[in-house]
Design a protein around this motif. Structure first.
Motif, mmCIF file in Angstrom:
data_model
loop_
_atom_site.group_PDB
_atom_site.id
_atom_site.type_symbol
_atom_site.label_atom_id
_atom_site.label_comp_id
_atom_site.label_asym_id
_atom_site.label_seq_id
_atom_site.Cartn_x
_atom_site.Cartn_y
_atom_site.Cartn_z
ATOM 1 N N GLY A 97 40.893 41.199 50.379
ATOM 2 C CA GLY A 97 40.330 40.044 49.329
ATOM 3 C C GLY A 97 38.775 39.110 49.490
ATOM 4 O O GLY A 97 38.347 40.174 50.198
ATOM 5 N N ASP A 119 43.900 35.883 47.009
ATOM 6 C CA ASP A 119 43.166 34.305 47.260
ATOM 7 C C ASP A 119 41.914 34.728 45.677
ATOM 8 O O ASP A 119 40.376 34.774 46.226
ATOM 9 N N LYS A 167 37.383 36.739 50.813
ATOM 10 C CA LYS A 167 37.171 35.966 52.123
ATOM 11 C C LYS A 167 36.608 37.597 52.667
ATOM 12 O O LYS A 167 35.475 37.185 53.114
#
Length: 230
Positions: free
Chosen positions: A71, A230, A73
């Motif tokens: 993802g 995400d 992040k």
């Protein structure tokens, strides 16, 4: 599925991140070490590239794998880690450059040789160009890839990886060469050759690496039990 709030539960994240950072540092050293002439022209432009172009696409490939599997992040965290590592490398080469040389080393190698190769990593222009291009290109690549993954519901990985790489490489290459040229690192005479050749080589390597991205991403998703949107 595992949560990114538990990074220690991932077995391979630190390995991918380590190769990402190492590839980033080595490619930047190679960029200041040598410019290669391919020996032919395209559309009347003599093709040449800096040495880092050979390895830097691997940074994008690994960044793509990080974003696809773990993802945005997690990728963002690794990108900032790479930035810090590159800044530290720059500082070390700068300090080495200003420290007084030992007599026999100076006579055999010389400060001029150091300044011409490794010293390039600590010059204001090349540092500004490298750090700026890295942040712009890598964040653009990760952001585009993560947004396309959500929009396309995880389908057509090849479209997402190639699209994000084309955009990321263009921004990275354009920002790096423009700033380096404006600050006098490169002469304007080789601006277009470097821009065109670097972009073509980086994109070609990334497109060729698409099957590798498929295989590694699939392996990691299966082993880690994670596929982050995400």
């Amino acid at each position: 599925m595992k949560s990114l709030s538990q990074p220690s539960s991932f077995k391979y994240l630190d390995i991918v991140a380590s190769f990402f950072v190492v590839s980033l540092i080595v490619s930047n050293v190679a960029s200041s070490a040598k410019i290669v002439d391919l020996g032919f022209s395209l559309l009347g432009i003599r093709l040449a590239f800096d040495g880092g172009t050979l390895l830097f696409p691997l940074v994008y490939v690994l960044g793509t794998v990080l974003t696809e599997v773990y993802g945005f992040k997690a990728a963002k965290r690794v990108i900032w880690t790479g930035f810090a590592a590159m800044a530290l490398t720059t500082l070390v080469f700068f300090v080495l450059g200003v420290l007084p040389p030992e007599y026999y080393w100076e006579s055999r190698v010389g400060s001029d040789a150091y300044s011409g190769i490794l010293g390039g990593m600590s010059y204001g222009g090349i540092v500004l160009a490298s750090l700026s291009a890295y942040l712009v290109g890598k964040f653009a690549n990760a952001k585009i890839l993560s947004k396309l993954k959500v929009k396309m519901k995880g389908r057509m990985l090849w479209v997402r990886t190639i699209s994000s790489s084309l955009a990321g490489h263009f921004l990275d290459t354009a920002v790096f060469i423009l700033i380096a040229t404006l600050t006098g690192v490169f002469p304007w005479e080789i601006f277009l050759p470097l821009l065109l050749t670097n972009y073509i080589i980086k994109c070609s390597i990334d497109i060729t690496a698409t099957p590798f991205i498929y295989k590694v991403s699939g392996y990691l998703k299966n082993k880690e039990g994670v596929d982050v949107y995400d």
